[in-house]
Design a protein around this motif. Structure first.
Motif, mmCIF file in Angstrom:
data_model
loop_
_atom_site.group_PDB
_atom_site.id
_atom_site.type_symbol
_atom_site.label_atom_id
_atom_site.label_comp_id
_atom_site.label_asym_id
_atom_site.label_seq_id
_atom_site.Cartn_x
_atom_site.Cartn_y
_atom_site.Cartn_z
ATOM 1 N N TYR A 1 8.543 -4.224 -6.178
ATOM 2 C CA TYR A 1 8.189 -2.813 -6.003
ATOM 3 C C TYR A 1 9.388 -2.028 -5.459
ATOM 4 O O TYR A 1 9.644 -0.878 -5.877
ATOM 5 C CB TYR A 1 6.999 -2.668 -5.060
ATOM 6 C CG TYR A 1 5.805 -1.967 -5.681
ATOM 7 C CD1 TYR A 1 5.937 -0.732 -6.312
ATOM 8 C CD2 TYR A 1 4.547 -2.530 -5.624
ATOM 9 C CE1 TYR A 1 4.844 -0.086 -6.873
ATOM 10 C CE2 TYR A 1 3.432 -1.893 -6.195
ATOM 11 C CZ TYR A 1 3.596 -0.674 -6.809
ATOM 12 O OH TYR A 1 2.522 -0.040 -7.365
ATOM 13 N N ALA A 2 10.126 -2.624 -4.542
ATOM 14 C CA ALA A 2 11.309 -1.944 -3.993
ATOM 15 C C ALA A 2 12.349 -1.714 -5.087
ATOM 16 O O ALA A 2 12.997 -0.653 -5.125
ATOM 17 C CB ALA A 2 11.901 -2.765 -2.854
ATOM 18 N N CYS A 3 12.502 -2.683 -5.979
ATOM 19 C CA CYS A 3 13.453 -2.537 -7.087
ATOM 20 C C CYS A 3 13.008 -1.444 -8.046
ATOM 21 O O CYS A 3 13.814 -0.617 -8.491
ATOM 22 C CB CYS A 3 13.597 -3.865 -7.832
ATOM 23 S SG CYS A 3 14.431 -5.162 -6.885
ATOM 24 N N VAL A 4 11.730 -1.426 -8.370
ATOM 25 C CA VAL A 4 11.208 -0.405 -9.285
ATOM 26 C C VAL A 4 11.348 0.978 -8.666
ATOM 27 O O VAL A 4 11.724 1.949 -9.339
ATOM 28 C CB VAL A 4 9.742 -0.708 -9.645
ATOM 29 C CG1 VAL A 4 9.121 0.458 -10.409
ATOM 30 C CG2 VAL A 4 9.646 -1.981 -10.482
ATOM 31 N N GLN A 5 11.064 1.085 -7.366
ATOM 32 C CA GLN A 5 11.214 2.375 -6.691
ATOM 33 C C GLN A 5 12.655 2.873 -6.806
ATOM 34 O O GLN A 5 12.890 4.059 -7.080
ATOM 35 C CB GLN A 5 10.821 2.260 -5.221
ATOM 36 C CG GLN A 5 10.954 3.584 -4.462
ATOM 37 C CD GLN A 5 10.776 3.449 -2.962
ATOM 38 O OE1 GLN A 5 10.866 2.344 -2.417
ATOM 39 N NE2 GLN A 5 10.525 4.546 -2.282
ATOM 40 N N LYS A 6 13.615 1.985 -6.602
ATOM 41 C CA LYS A 6 15.022 2.397 -6.694
ATOM 42 C C LYS A 6 15.361 2.901 -8.094
ATOM 43 O O LYS A 6 16.039 3.917 -8.256
ATOM 44 C CB LYS A 6 15.952 1.236 -6.340
ATOM 45 C CG LYS A 6 17.413 1.609 -6.450
ATOM 46 C CD LYS A 6 18.335 0.421 -6.327
ATOM 47 C CE LYS A 6 19.800 0.861 -6.445
ATOM 48 N NZ LYS A 6 20.118 1.480 -7.754
ATOM 49 N N THR A 7 14.896 2.206 -9.118
ATOM 50 C CA THR A 7 15.237 2.623 -10.477
ATOM 51 C C THR A 7 14.670 4.009 -10.794
ATOM 52 O O THR A 7 15.285 4.786 -11.526
ATOM 53 C CB THR A 7 14.718 1.615 -11.518
ATOM 54 O OG1 THR A 7 13.293 1.595 -11.517
ATOM 55 C CG2 THR A 7 15.245 0.221 -11.243
ATOM 56 N N GLU B 1 0.833 -1.200 0.000
ATOM 57 C CA GLU B 1 0.000 0.000 0.000
ATOM 58 C C GLU B 1 0.872 1.256 0.000
ATOM 59 O O GLU B 1 0.553 2.250 -0.662
ATOM 60 C CB GLU B 1 -0.931 -0.001 1.219
ATOM 61 C CG GLU B 1 -1.961 -1.134 1.214
ATOM 62 C CD GLU B 1 -2.937 -1.035 0.052
ATOM 63 O OE1 GLU B 1 -3.586 0.004 -0.092
ATOM 64 O OE2 GLU B 1 -3.026 -2.006 -0.727
ATOM 65 N N ARG B 2 1.980 1.217 0.725
ATOM 66 C CA ARG B 2 2.892 2.370 0.744
ATOM 67 C C ARG B 2 3.515 2.582 -0.632
ATOM 68 O O ARG B 2 3.621 3.717 -1.113
ATOM 69 C CB ARG B 2 3.999 2.172 1.791
ATOM 70 C CG ARG B 2 3.551 2.392 3.229
ATOM 71 C CD ARG B 2 4.750 2.582 4.150
ATOM 72 N NE ARG B 2 5.664 1.455 4.099
ATOM 73 C CZ ARG B 2 5.581 0.384 4.880
ATOM 74 N NH1 ARG B 2 4.612 0.304 5.789
ATOM 75 N NH2 ARG B 2 6.454 -0.599 4.778
ATOM 76 N N PHE B 3 3.928 1.490 -1.270
ATOM 77 C CA PHE B 3 4.516 1.609 -2.605
ATOM 78 C C PHE B 3 3.511 2.209 -3.588
ATOM 79 O O PHE B 3 3.841 3.106 -4.365
ATOM 80 C CB PHE B 3 4.972 0.239 -3.107
ATOM 81 C CG PHE B 3 6.273 -0.239 -2.521
ATOM 82 C CD1 PHE B 3 7.410 0.553 -2.573
ATOM 83 C CD2 PHE B 3 6.366 -1.496 -1.935
ATOM 84 C CE1 PHE B 3 8.621 0.110 -2.035
ATOM 85 C CE2 PHE B 3 7.563 -1.948 -1.400
ATOM 86 C CZ PHE B 3 8.691 -1.143 -1.456
ATOM 87 N N ALA B 4 2.286 1.707 -3.555
ATOM 88 C CA ALA B 4 1.265 2.197 -4.485
ATOM 89 C C ALA B 4 1.000 3.680 -4.261
ATOM 90 O O ALA B 4 0.768 4.439 -5.223
ATOM 91 C CB ALA B 4 -0.016 1.387 -4.330
ATOM 92 N N ALA B 5 1.044 4.119 -3.008
ATOM 93 C CA ALA B 5 0.755 5.523 -2.686
ATOM 94 C C ALA B 5 1.839 6.466 -3.200
ATOM 95 O O ALA B 5 1.611 7.682 -3.307
ATOM 96 C CB ALA B 5 0.598 5.690 -1.170
ATOM 97 N N LEU B 6 3.017 5.925 -3.530
ATOM 98 C CA LEU B 6 4.105 6.772 -4.031
ATOM 99 C C LEU B 6 3.830 7.291 -5.441
ATOM 100 O O LEU B 6 4.485 8.246 -5.881
ATOM 101 C CB LEU B 6 5.423 5.983 -4.031
ATOM 102 C CG LEU B 6 5.994 5.585 -2.676
ATOM 103 C CD1 LEU B 6 7.219 4.702 -2.851
ATOM 104 C CD2 LEU B 6 6.344 6.823 -1.855
#
Length: 514
Positions: A430-436, A186-191
C-alpha cells in the motif's frame, strides 16, 4: 473432553522458544497450544500471554493481557481465546487439529453445541482437514462469521448450514493467507487512492497522458529487472513492459503463468521452463563445497499443483471482493514464497500486483503505476518484508542437499505456503502504491508539461530536430541547467554565446522552481 484434559498447559514463564517476555506471564491462545501440543509451525508475529497487571502491555512482539483475560487451561479455553483475541492462524489450527484428532473436537462441540466459538472450531476442523466429524448438523445458534471481519479482511461469504456459520474465509483449503486490519491499512484505505489517481489523470491532456503512461510502464519493467540485479537488453525490457501493460486482461491460470515465464526469460537455452520438477531455494552456495545456503526454501514440487490451483481460485473468487491492494499482496507474495519456477518468479510476482489492480479497475485505464520502481527505492524494506515470514519458516523445513546442489525437502510443508500472515506485505505494498499515485504519476505529468514548454520555446528561436533538442535537454539536466564546456565545444559548438545563454534561461524558466 478427556483427551484435552490430559494435555498440560504451561504456567508463568519468562522465555518462550528463546523469545523473552517483557515480564513473567502465562502463555495463552496460540502460544499455549503450540507449546502444549508441540506443534512445528511458524510462530505468530504477535504472541499472547496473560500477566498479573491490570493493563495490557504490547512490547517486543508480545501482547501481555490482564488476569481477567486468562483462559481456562484447556483446549477449548485456549482455542476460544485465540479466536476471540488473536484472529485465525490457519497453519497453527491445521497442525493442532491433526495433533488432537477428531475426538477432542467432537467432545468440545458436544459440550457447547450452540456456542459460536465451538461451531467456528467445528467448521474449521472439517474445512482444514477435509474429514467429517461424527456430529449431527447444528439446529440452533445464530449464524456467525468464521473470520471476524473486524480483526481480519474477509469477503461477505456464504452460509454453511451444517454449522450455522458464514464461511467468509478469503480462500480455499489450498490457499488462504490472511491479513489483519491494522491502523496503517485503515489509513491507506481512507485515502481513496483510485479516486486520487482518476483526479490526476482527468486534469492531464490526452497526449501527455499517453506519454506518461508509456514512460511509467517502461520504468516499471526496467525496475523489475533491476530488483533481480539484471540489466537485460532494451528489447526484453520493452517486451516485458508490453506484458505488464496487458495485465488484468486475461484470467489467471496455469497456462497464463507459463506464458509469462516465457516472456520474462527470453533466452531459455540455460533455464528449465515450466513448473519445477524438483526442489528450489533462494540463497547462495558455499564457495568450496557448493552446498546450498538457503535464505528461503520454496514449496515442494509435489505441492505445486494444489497451491497454484488455490491461487487461481483465490484470484477468481475472494480477490474480487477484498480490498484490491490487500488482494494483490496476498496473491503476489503467496506466489513468490511458493516460487513455482526455476527462474522468473520475482518478476511474475510483481506482475501479479498489476494483474489484480488492473483487473479490479484500481488504476485508470491505460495507466500502470510503477510499483516495481517504488519497491526498488525501498529495496531494504522489501527484503525485510519477504524475510518477515521466510525467517520464521526456514527453521521448520527439513531438507538435504541433492547431487545437483539443490535442496530436497523431507517433511510436509505445504500448509506453510497455503496459510501465512500477509499483513506486513499488504502494508508495504500500500505504501508503494501510494507513492506511485501521489508522487510518480503527478511528477511525470508535470515533467512532460515542462519539457514540452522547453522544447517549444527552443524551437521558437532555433531550428533543431526533436532528437537534438532532447540531447540538449539532457546536457542541461546533467549540469544543473548550464551547458558544459564539453557540450559547447563538441555537440553544440555551432551555438553563439548569446544563443547558449538564452537556452540556459529557457531551461530555468521551464524547470526552475515555480
Amino acid at each position: 473432553m478427556a483427551a484435552a484434559a490430559q494435555t498440560q498447559f504451561s504456567g508463568p514463564v519468562t522465555v518462550f522458544q528463546e523469545r523473552r517476555l517483557p515480564e513473567t506471564a502465562t502463555p495463552a491462545g496460540y502460544v499455549a497450544l503450540i507449546d502444549a501440543y508441540d506443534l512445528a509451525v511458524p510462530l505468530p508475529r504477535t504472541l499472547s500471554a496473560t500477566g498479573e497487571r491490570h493493563r495490557i502491555i504490547e512490547q517486543d512482539g508480545w501482547r501481555i493481557m490482564t488476569p481477567r483475560h486468562a483462559p481456562h487451561a484447556t483446549l477449548e479455553g485456549h482455542l476460544t481465546f485465540a479466536l476471540k483475541y488473536e484472529g485465525l492462524d490457519l497453519a497453527v489450527l491445521k497442525r493442532l487439529f491433526v495433533a488432537t484428532g477428531p475426538d477432542a473436537i467432537e467432545a468440545l462441540v458436544r459440550e457447547k453445541p450452540t456456542g459460536s466459538y465451538a461451531r467456528r472450531i467445528w467448521f474449521l476442523y472439517e474445512w482444514l482437514t477435509g474429514d467429517r466429524l461424527d456430529l449431527p448438523d447444528a439446529t440452533a445458534g445464530r449464524y456467525v462469521p468464521v473470520v471476524d471481519p473486524e480483526q481480519q479482511y474477509a469477503p461477505e461469504g456464504e452460509n454453511a448450514p451444517r454449522y450455522r456459520v458464514r464461511n467468509n474465509l478469503p480462500g480455499t483449503p489450498d490457499f488462504c493467507p490472511l491479513v489483519y486490519r491494522t491502523e496503517a491499512l485503515e489509513r491507506f484505505a481512507a485515502l481513496k487512492l483510485p479516486q486520487r489517481a482518476q483526479d490526476i489523470v482527468a486534469a492531464v491532456p490526452r497526449d501527455i497522458l499517453a506519454r506518461t503512461a508509456a514512460f511509467l510502464l517502461l520504468k516499471d519493467s526496467r525496475s523489475s529487472y533491476a530488483i533481480e540485479g539484471e540489466r537485460p537488453p532494451q528489447d526484453r525490457i520493452q517486451r516485458w513492459g508490453r506484458a505488464i501493460g496487458e495485465a488484468g486482461r486475461r484470467p489467471l491460470d496455469g497456462e497464463e503463468l507459463l506464458r509469462l515465464q516465457r516472456i520474462v526469460i527470453g533466452d531459455a537455452r540455460f533455464v528449465k521452463l515450466g513448473f519445477r520438477q524438483e526442489g528450489g531455494f533462494v540463497g547462495e552456495h558455499d564457495r568450496e563445497t557448493r552446498m546450498p545456503l538457503p535464505d528461503h526454501i520454496s514449496a515442494r514440487h509435489e505441492d505445486l499443483q494444489t497451491l497454484i490451483d488455490g491461487m487461481i481460485a483465490f484470484d477468481r473468487g475472494p480477490a474480487q471482493s477484498l480490498d484490491a491492494v490487500v488482494a494483490a499482496a496476498i496473491l503476489a507474495f503467496g506466489f513468490v514464497y511458493i516460487h513455482p519456477f526455476e527462474d522468473g518468479n520475482g518478476r511474475i510476482h510483481r506482475y501479479l500486483i498489476h494483474h489484480v489492480l488492473a483487473e479490479r479497475g484500481f488504476n485508470p485505464p491505460g495507466v500502470v503505476f510503477p510499483v516495481s520502481s517504488a519497491i526498488l527505492e525501498r529495496i531494504d524494506e522489501y527484503r525485510a518484508v519477504l524475510e518477515s515470514y521466510s525467517a520464521r519458516l526456514l527453521p521448520l523445513v527439513e531438507w538435504e542437499p541433492t547431487e545437483s546442489f539443490n535442496v530436497r525437502v523431507l517433511n510436509d510443508t505445504g500448509d506453510f505456503y497455503r496459510f501465512f500472515d500477509a499483513t506486513p506485505h499488504a502494508e508495504f505494498l500500500y505504501a508503494c502504491v501510494q507513492k506511485t499515485i501521489e508522487e510518480d504519476l503527478p511528477h511525470e505529468t508535470d515533467f512532460l508539461r515542462r519539457y514540452d514548454r522547453f522544447r517549444q520555446d527552443i524551437e521558437a528561436f532555433l531550428d533543431m530536430s526533436e532528437r537534438t533538442t532532447d540531447l540538449l535537454f539532457r546536457f542541461l539536466q546533467q549540469n544543473e541547467g548550464r551547458l558544459s564546456r564539453r557540450a559547447r565545444e563538441k555537440e553544440f559548438a555551432a551555438l553563439t554565446d548569446e544563443e547558449a545563454m538564452r537556452i540556459e534561461e529557457t531551461y530555468r524558466a521551464s524547470f526552475g522552481p515555480e
